[in-house]
Design a protein around this motif. Structure first.
Motif, PDB file in Angstrom:
ATOM      1  N   PRO A 332       0.886  -1.244   0.168  1.00  0.00           N
ATOM      2  CA  PRO A 332       0.018   0.075  -0.052  1.00  0.00           C
ATOM      3  C   PRO A 332       0.924   1.463  -0.088  1.00  0.00           C
ATOM      4  O   PRO A 332       0.343   2.287  -0.239  1.00  0.00           O
ATOM      5  N   TYR A 333       2.210   1.274   0.508  1.00  0.00           N
ATOM      6  CA  TYR A 333       3.179   2.410   0.470  1.00  0.00           C
ATOM      7  C   TYR A 333       4.142   2.496  -0.709  1.00  0.00           C
ATOM      8  O   TYR A 333       4.697   3.529  -0.736  1.00  0.00           O
ATOM      9  N   ARG A 334       3.903   1.561  -1.674  1.00  0.00           N
ATOM     10  CA  ARG A 334       5.195   1.576  -2.665  1.00  0.00           C
ATOM     11  C   ARG A 334       5.122   2.672  -3.532  1.00  0.00           C
ATOM     12  O   ARG A 334       5.922   3.321  -3.796  1.00  0.00           O
ATOM     13  N   ASP A 335       3.816   3.068  -3.757  1.00  0.00           N
ATOM     14  CA  ASP A 335       3.785   4.213  -4.829  1.00  0.00           C
ATOM     15  C   ASP A 335       4.151   5.439  -4.182  1.00  0.00           C
ATOM     16  O   ASP A 335       4.761   6.497  -4.780  1.00  0.00           O
ATOM     17  N   SER A 336       4.029   5.539  -3.079  1.00  0.00           N
ATOM     18  CA  SER A 336       4.370   6.903  -2.185  1.00  0.00           C
ATOM     19  C   SER A 336       5.701   6.766  -1.778  1.00  0.00           C
ATOM     20  O   SER A 336       6.398   7.926  -2.223  1.00  0.00           O
ATOM     21  N   ILE A 337       6.242   5.663  -1.533  1.00  0.00           N
ATOM     22  CA  ILE A 337       7.759   5.498  -1.488  1.00  0.00           C
ATOM     23  C   ILE A 337       8.448   6.040  -2.727  1.00  0.00           C
ATOM     24  O   ILE A 337       9.552   7.005  -2.623  1.00  0.00           O
ATOM     25  N   ARG A 338       7.926   5.399  -3.718  1.00  0.00           N
ATOM     26  CA  ARG A 338       8.745   5.735  -5.159  1.00  0.00           C
ATOM     27  C   ARG A 338       8.612   7.091  -5.524  1.00  0.00           C
ATOM     28  O   ARG A 338       9.675   7.875  -5.892  1.00  0.00           O
ATOM     29  N   ALA A 339       7.412   7.721  -5.087  1.00  0.00           N
ATOM     30  CA  ALA A 339       7.181   9.273  -5.577  1.00  0.00           C
ATOM     31  C   ALA A 339       8.144  10.079  -4.635  1.00  0.00           C
ATOM     32  O   ALA A 339       8.396  11.165  -5.001  1.00  0.00           O
ATOM     33  N   ASN A 340       8.321   9.631  -3.556  1.00  0.00           N
ATOM     34  CA  ASN A 340       8.981  10.491  -2.588  1.00  0.00           C
ATOM     35  C   ASN A 340      10.578  10.496  -2.878  1.00  0.00           C
ATOM     36  O   ASN A 340      11.181  11.264  -2.626  1.00  0.00           O
ATOM     37  N   ILE A 341      11.055   9.323  -3.235  1.00  0.00           N
ATOM     38  CA  ILE A 341      12.322   9.211  -3.853  1.00  0.00           C
ATOM     39  C   ILE A 341      12.684  10.070  -4.780  1.00  0.00           C
ATOM     40  O   ILE A 341      13.636  10.757  -4.970  1.00  0.00           O
ATOM     41  N   GLY A 342      11.654  10.087  -5.824  1.00  0.00           N
ATOM     42  CA  GLY A 342      11.672  10.930  -7.076  1.00  0.00           C
ATOM     43  C   GLY A 342      11.548  12.238  -6.539  1.00  0.00           C
ATOM     44  O   GLY A 342      12.376  13.073  -7.358  1.00  0.00           O
ATOM     45  N   ALA A 343      10.647  12.808  -5.693  1.00  0.00           N
ATOM     46  CA  ALA A 343      10.704  14.103  -5.288  1.00  0.00           C
ATOM     47  C   ALA A 343      11.809  14.607  -4.651  1.00  0.00           C
ATOM     48  O   ALA A 343      12.437  15.709  -4.889  1.00  0.00           O
ATOM     49  N   ILE A 344      12.728  13.810  -3.845  1.00  0.00           N
ATOM     50  CA  ILE A 344      13.859  14.031  -3.271  1.00  0.00           C
ATOM     51  C   ILE A 344      15.086  14.346  -4.267  1.00  0.00           C
ATOM     52  O   ILE A 344      15.701  15.464  -4.196  1.00  0.00           O
ATOM     53  N   LEU A 345      15.168  13.481  -5.122  1.00  0.00           N
ATOM     54  CA  LEU A 345      16.287  13.591  -6.015  1.00  0.00           C
ATOM     55  C   LEU A 345      15.734  14.457  -7.368  1.00  0.00           C
ATOM     56  O   LEU A 345      16.596  14.593  -8.306  1.00  0.00           O
ATOM     57  N   ARG A 346      14.671  14.827  -7.512  1.00  0.00           N
ATOM     58  CA  ARG A 346      13.974  15.389  -8.642  1.00  0.00           C
ATOM     59  C   ARG A 346      14.296  14.735  -9.781  1.00  0.00           C
ATOM     60  O   ARG A 346      14.851  15.117 -10.987  1.00  0.00           O
ATOM     61  N   LEU A 347      13.785  13.359  -9.714  1.00  0.00           N
ATOM     62  CA  LEU A 347      13.988  12.561 -10.847  1.00  0.00           C
ATOM     63  C   LEU A 347      12.653  12.363 -11.472  1.00  0.00           C
ATOM     64  O   LEU A 347      11.603  11.899 -10.511  1.00  0.00           O
ATOM     65  N   PRO A 348      12.287  11.770 -12.611  1.00  0.00           N
ATOM     66  CA  PRO A 348      10.992  11.432 -13.202  1.00  0.00           C
ATOM     67  C   PRO A 348      10.767  10.138 -12.625  1.00  0.00           C
ATOM     68  O   PRO A 348      11.810   9.481 -12.156  1.00  0.00           O
TER      69      PRO A 348
END
Ligand code: MG
Length: 385
Positions: A332-348
């Motif tokens: 249930p948290y996989r998508d938000s973990i992925r989005a957060n890593i992307g936000a931190i590193l400014r990666l798509p």
């Protein structure tokens, strides 16, 4: 530097223009892992004859500027005016060098040769500019093609443009505000000064159109090689929840024990990034013995690793993370973990993968004693050999 000595570079980065197609002003766009502005700054920082670098930015561009220069230590930026000349004037008031190289930020690839030639010319002259010959046939335009102009008497003028600071300040003070100058050499000449010419460099071309950015990026990427790093980390359960995974608070009756926030996912990713760059491991950069990192959010560690890669002109191409645990349920948290890593590193998002697995109740993860994480980072960096 002490007051009134040495050579200052004044970089005019106040433009709001995004003619090249993207919303961000072109001096702040990223090519080859660095902003256009940072490429120019790094070229000047690396030159031993430059004592001070002063950047002039546009109103409201402070956050763009700070993101663009990263960890580089420069004097605070000067806020420019409505026109390029107003921005140059504001910058000239702030600088300390007796000589100044005025540069447009949209020309990222400043060569050592051009800087050397300009500084050399200032030993003999009050002003000097880099020029290139014209290769195309030059003719007058209009409704129909007009007369061909003798190109042998024409040159293309680039930046940086070098001046004795007092002399260019004086020339700007005498220029009429009714006319917008296209460059500082024009202002200097109008004030009665002579401007010497040195050989320019095709690499100094101004980035104007979208194709210019594509060509510049291809040139930078051509010298890069792909590198892979692996990271692995384990933290045992201990204390109260939540569990921090990829910077996301995952509700759980127990948390993970550790010196920082024990974010096992970000620790594995940090080590993968450091590994790909061959820059040691997380313990080298953030020793557990250092009280500064007690309870620290682990995003700091991953941001640091990414900044080290960016400082060398590197690009993060892909991250693949695997979380290994019996509990809590990651799904249930996989998508938000992925989005957060992307936000931190400014990666798509397309460059970030997050997976989860159990070990079929075997081993310490199977007994729900802790969580393990594996990460693989693929980056590109300049080939230093
Ligand atoms: Mg750890």
């Amino acid at each position: 530097m002490t007051a009134n000595s040495g050579t200052t570079v004044l970089i005019v980065a106040a433009g709001k223009g995004s003619r090249a197609g993207e919303g961000t002003p072109k001096q702040y766009r990223i090519i080859g892992g660095r902003s256009v502005l940072a490429h120019a700054i790094d070229a000047f920082l690396a030159h031993p004859a430059i004592d001070e670098i002063q950047v002039v930015i546009g109103e409201g561009q402070g956050w763009l500027y700070h993101y663009a220069i990263g960890e580089r230590s420069l004097p605070p930026p000067v806020i420019g005016g409505a026109t390029r000349r107003a921005s140059v004037l504001a910058g000239l008031e702030a600088i300390h060098g007796t000589k100044v190289l005025i540069h447009d930020a949209a020309r990222p690839f400043v060569t050592v040769g051009v800087i050397d030639r300009l500084i050399d010319a200032l030993n003999m002259h009050q002003g000097a500019v880099p020029v290139l010959p014209l290769v195309d046939t030059i003719a007058l335009g209009g409704a129909q093609l007009g007369d061909t102009v003798d190109r042998s008497s024409l040159v293309r003028v680039q930046t940086p443009q070098a001046f004795v600071t007092a002399a260019i300040r004086d020339a700007h003070a005498r220029w009429s505000d009714a006319v917008e100058a296209t460059d500082d050499a024009q202002v200097f000449r109008a004030g009665g000064g002579n401007v010497a010419m040195v050989d320019g460099d095709p690499a100094l071309e101004k980035l104007t159109y979208e194709t210019d950015f594509a060509i510049a990026a291809r040139r930078l990427h051509a010298g890069m090689i792909s590198r892979t790093g692996m990271g692995f980390d384990v933290h045992a359960f201990g204390g109260e929840g939540p569990v921090w995974l990829g910077g996301v608070a995952v509700p759980h009756h127990r948390g993970l024990a550790g010196h920082s926030d024990a974010d096992v996912a970000l620790h594995a990713l940090t080590d993968a990034l450091l590994g790909a760059a061959a820059l040691g491991d997380i313990g080298d950069h953030f020793p557990p013995s250092d009280p500064r990192w007690k309870g620290a959010p682990s995003r700091l560690f991953m941001e640091h690793a990414a900044a080290l890669i960016a400082a060398q002109g590197g690009i993060i191409d892909h991250l693949d993370l695997t979380l290994i645990c019996e509990t809590p349920r990651i799904g249930p948290y996989r998508d938000s973990i992925r989005a957060n890593i992307g936000a931190i590193l400014r990666l798509p998002l397309a460059r970030i993968s997050v997976k989860a697995t159990t070990t079929e109740r075997l081993g310490f993860t199977g007994r729900a004693e802790g969580i393990a994480a594996q990460a693989v980072a693929t980056i590109r960096m300049k080939d230093f050999e």
